[in-house]
Scaffold this active site. Structure first.
Site, PDB file in Angstrom:
ATOM      1  CG  ASP A  13      63.735  -4.874  37.625  1.00  0.00           C
ATOM      2  OD1 ASP A  13      64.274  -5.187  36.544  1.00  0.00           O
ATOM      3  OD2 ASP A  13      63.699  -3.707  38.050  1.00  0.00           O
ATOM      4  CE  LYS A  64      71.890   0.258  33.321  1.00  0.00           C
ATOM      5  NZ  LYS A  64      70.927  -0.836  33.489  1.00  0.00           N
ATOM      6  CG  HIS A  66      80.898  -0.099  28.797  1.00  0.00           C
ATOM      7  ND1 HIS A  66      81.343  -0.006  30.085  1.00  0.00           N
ATOM      8  CD2 HIS A  66      81.730   0.669  28.065  1.00  0.00           C
ATOM      9  CE1 HIS A  66      82.408   0.781  30.133  1.00  0.00           C
ATOM     10  NE2 HIS A  66      82.658   1.194  28.920  1.00  0.00           N
ATOM     11  CG  ASP A  67      83.218  -5.174  24.709  1.00  0.00           C
ATOM     12  OD1 ASP A  67      84.376  -4.925  24.305  1.00  0.00           O
ATOM     13  OD2 ASP A  67      82.910  -6.246  25.244  1.00  0.00           O
ATOM     14  CB  ILE A  68      85.927  -2.638  21.405  1.00  0.00           C
ATOM     15  CG1 ILE A  68      85.486  -3.999  20.874  1.00  0.00           C
ATOM     16  CG2 ILE A  68      87.043  -2.758  22.437  1.00  0.00           C
ATOM     17  CD1 ILE A  68      86.578  -4.753  20.119  1.00  0.00           C
ATOM     18  N   PRO A  69      83.768  -0.596  20.107  1.00  0.00           N
ATOM     19  CG  PRO A  69      84.315   1.515  19.244  1.00  0.00           C
ATOM     20  CD  PRO A  69      84.877   0.378  20.058  1.00  0.00           C
TER      21      PRO A  69
END
Length: 136
Positions: A13, A64, A66-69
């Site tokens: 980080d 992470k 995260h969206d349509i398949p």
């Protein structure tokens, strides 16, 4: 995993390639897996993964997804091309999205290398109980 270094994940980080590389060089041998999050990956791109591999480390790509398949499946395929050890998807994308990610990884790596571990994030650590209640 057999050694301590293979069991420890260090979150890179930091805000620059140089800072990340300094940490990887300094801790090589003691750390086996390095987490690359959104900030560092957005700043450095795949070059950061290449640097970690050059120092014999494994990469935990914590973006992470995260969206349509279909979109997540394609992103996972790209991550596989970079030989990441582990990556994250966001569970709020649903069962079909998560299954698409797993299938894409298995298909992409078939016969060449083990697919990355795929971890589904359910709740962000920054979320309070009230945040969880308000989002359902």
């Amino acid at each position: 995993m057999s050694t301590s270094a293979e069991k420890i994940i260090l979150a890179l980080d930091v805000d620059s390639f140089e800072a990340a590389e300094e940490m990887v060089k300094k801790l090589g041998g003691m750390i086996g897996i390095y987490k690359v999050g959104m900030q560092l990956f957005t700043r450095c791109g795949p070059r950061i993964i290449e640097m970690i591999h050059a120092h014999r480390g494994r990469v935990f790509l914590d973006l992470k997804f995260h969206d349509i398949p279909n979109t997540v499946a394609r992103a996972v395929e790209e991550a596989c091309k970079h030989n990441v050890f582990m990556l994250t998807v966001h569970a709020q994308g649903g069962k079909k999205m998560m299954a698409s990610a797993v299938t894409a990884a298995a298909d992409m790596c078939r016969g060449t290398s083990p697919p990355p571990l795929i971890v589904a994030v359910t709740v962000l650590t920054s979320m309070s109980q009230e945040d969880c209640r308000s989002s359902g």
